[in-house]
Scaffold this motif. Structure first.
Motif, short mmCIF file in Angstrom:
data_model
loop_
_atom_site.label_atom_id
_atom_site.label_comp_id
_atom_site.label_asym_id
_atom_site.label_seq_id
_atom_site.Cartn_x
_atom_site.Cartn_y
_atom_site.Cartn_z
N HIS A 185 36.28 18.58 23.46
CA HIS A 185 36.83 19.72 23.21
C HIS A 185 35.68 20.83 23.47
CE1 HIS A 185 40.39 18.15 20.67
NE2 HIS A 185 40.61 17.87 21.81
N ALA A 186 34.67 20.56 22.66
CA ALA A 186 33.83 21.56 22.67
C ALA A 186 33.08 21.84 24.20
CB ALA A 186 32.59 21.12 21.92
N LEU A 187 32.99 20.60 24.90
CA LEU A 187 32.25 20.65 26.10
C LEU A 187 33.25 21.52 27.03
CD1 LEU A 187 30.70 17.42 26.98
CD2 LEU A 187 29.75 19.44 26.83
N ASP A 188 34.60 21.20 27.02
CA ASP A 188 35.73 21.99 27.65
C ASP A 188 35.73 23.43 27.55
OD1 ASP A 188 37.98 21.34 29.57
OD2 ASP A 188 39.12 22.23 27.95
N LEU A 189 35.76 23.80 26.37
CA LEU A 189 35.69 25.25 25.90
C LEU A 189 34.43 26.07 26.47
CD1 LEU A 189 37.26 25.37 22.45
CD2 LEU A 189 38.32 25.94 24.68
N GLN A 190 33.24 25.44 26.35
CA GLN A 190 32.08 26.08 26.63
C GLN A 190 31.94 26.13 27.87
OE1 GLN A 190 29.20 24.38 23.78
NE2 GLN A 190 29.38 26.06 22.88
N GLU A 191 32.35 25.18 28.83
CA GLU A 191 32.41 25.19 30.31
C GLU A 191 33.10 26.36 30.71
OE1 GLU A 191 33.86 22.39 33.89
OE2 GLU A 191 33.01 21.44 32.11
N LYS A 192 34.43 26.51 30.05
CA LYS A 192 35.16 27.67 30.94
C LYS A 192 34.89 28.96 30.20
CE LYS A 192 38.55 24.04 31.56
NZ LYS A 192 39.76 23.47 31.42
N LEU A 193 34.25 29.08 28.93
CA LEU A 193 34.01 30.44 28.29
C LEU A 193 32.55 30.17 27.85
CD1 LEU A 193 37.10 30.17 25.76
CD2 LEU A 193 36.81 31.56 27.91
N LYS A 194 31.83 31.02 29.10
CA LYS A 194 30.33 30.57 29.07
C LYS A 194 29.95 31.48 27.56
CE LYS A 194 30.22 28.40 32.76
NZ LYS A 194 29.74 27.12 32.73
#
Length: 355
Positions: free
Chosen positions: A101-110
């Motif tokens: 979840h964390a990787l997904d969010l941080q990849e899309k929301l820099k």
């Protein structure tokens, strides 16, 4: 509900967050009243948003009265919503929120910064409202009725798994929506297994039988344990039972606001240790109970949170002797302004089942 949202906003302010994302089912239900299986809650300083997919839109509109309901699917639109809200610091439940979840969010929301809530929501849930205590009390009452019902089934030739099934069926007939956990039905030498879930073992004359069970009512759990002897108890069985009962009653009488879980654990443990069975009591004295059957406060050696009125805990010491058997006695207890109230009404005196 207003108070619950306000309590989350207090966390938001203390941690200097722009929003808190809630996905853990128990926290989500506590904050929003949503009883379905899919959804996220976003709390900001000004908004309370509930996000779910098409399957649960009608349910969410009915249950989540104070929330703005947004229809979405999986994680892609969730990132869009967070972006639209201009979220920089996002509080997340580290015990639920996965690395993926964390990787997904941080990849899309820099520009997104994830901040662990450090169990803050579970801490809020540890103090129950009057309504929550009523639900837990009803769940405990159903368990008491189930215990009285099941005694007639405890006899030589009965199978542990059948006992567990009969308990569940009875409690569901009494209004329970489910079981709190996989029941422990452990007889004979198996009663020395603290988590001896029901097996195909046949109950025999002279066996200890430990029943640890509970049910769910309106989302809230009950939990109780009683140990019996099928037939006449031996001298050693009576001795072990007496020690555990003394430890349980002594710790129970010490429950009051201000005392910590580790203090309660020490009270019970010292009695068992003085009797020479310290090595046979290897688990904590108890745990908090609510929307989860194991939640805060801790009632064990790491339990450093002082008890407060409204907390619901178990007191469940035990002695487990491999090759012989074991005893555990557990009550469900609510901490009150002046001490405690026991929700488990079943007698704790040793029951010797006539055969």
């Amino acid at each position: 509900m207003h108070k619950k949202i306000a309590s989350v906003r207090d966390v938001l302010l203390k941690k200097d967050l722009d929003a808190i994302l809630i996905g853990k089912p128990e926290n989500r239900r506590y904050i929003s009243s949503f009883t379905g299986t899919t959804g996220f809650v976003i709390i900001t300083k000004d908004e309370a948003i509930f996000i779910t997919d098409f399957r649960y839109m009608q349910q969410a509109q009915k249950e989540c009265k104070l929330f703005k309901i947004i229809e979405t699917s999986r994680y892609e639109p969730l990132t869009n919503i967070l972006n639209e809200l201009n979220i920089g610091r996002l509080g997340v439940e580290e015990e639920f929120f996965t690395y993926g979840h964390a990787l997904d969010l941080q990849e899309k929301l820099k520009n997104l910064s994830l901040v662990a809530l450090e169990g803050a929501l579970t801490k809020i849930r540890s103090i129950k409202s009057k309504e929550e205590i009523e639900y837990i009390t009803t769940a405990a009452s159903i368990a008491d009725k189930a215990f009285a019902y099941i005694l007639d089934f405890l006899k030589p030739g009965a199978i542990e798994e059948d006992i567990a099934l009969e308990l569940e069926f009875f409690m569901r007939k009494q209004g329970a929506s489910g079981v709190s956990f996989n029941f422990i039905v452990a007889s004979g030498e198996r009663s020395s297994l603290p988590h001896g879930t029901a097996s195909n073992k046949i109950i025999e004359a002279g066996d200890f039988v430990t029943l640890d069970f509970g049910c769910i009512y309106e989302g809230y759990c009950s939990d109780m344990t009683r140990t019996m002897v099928v037939g006449e108890a031996s001298t050693k069985q009576k001795e072990i039972y007496s020690i555990v009962l003394q430890a349980q009653k002594t710790a129970l009488d010490a429950v009051k606001p201000g005392i910590t879980g580790k203090d309660l654990d020490s009270i019970a443990r010292s009695i068992i240790e003085e009797a020479g069975y310290g090595d046979n009591f290897g688990h904590g004295l108890g745990h908090g109970v609510g929307l989860e059957v194991h939640e805060l406060p801790h009632v064990n050696i790491i339990g450093d949170i002082p008890m407060e009125p409204g907390m619901v805990i178990t007191i469940e010491p035990g002695i487990y002797i491999p090759g012989f058997g074991g005893v555990r006695i557990e009550d469900l207890v609510v901490v009150t302004e002046n001490g405690y109230k026991v929700l488990s009404k079943t007698s704790k005196e040793l029951i010797e089942i006539k055969i």
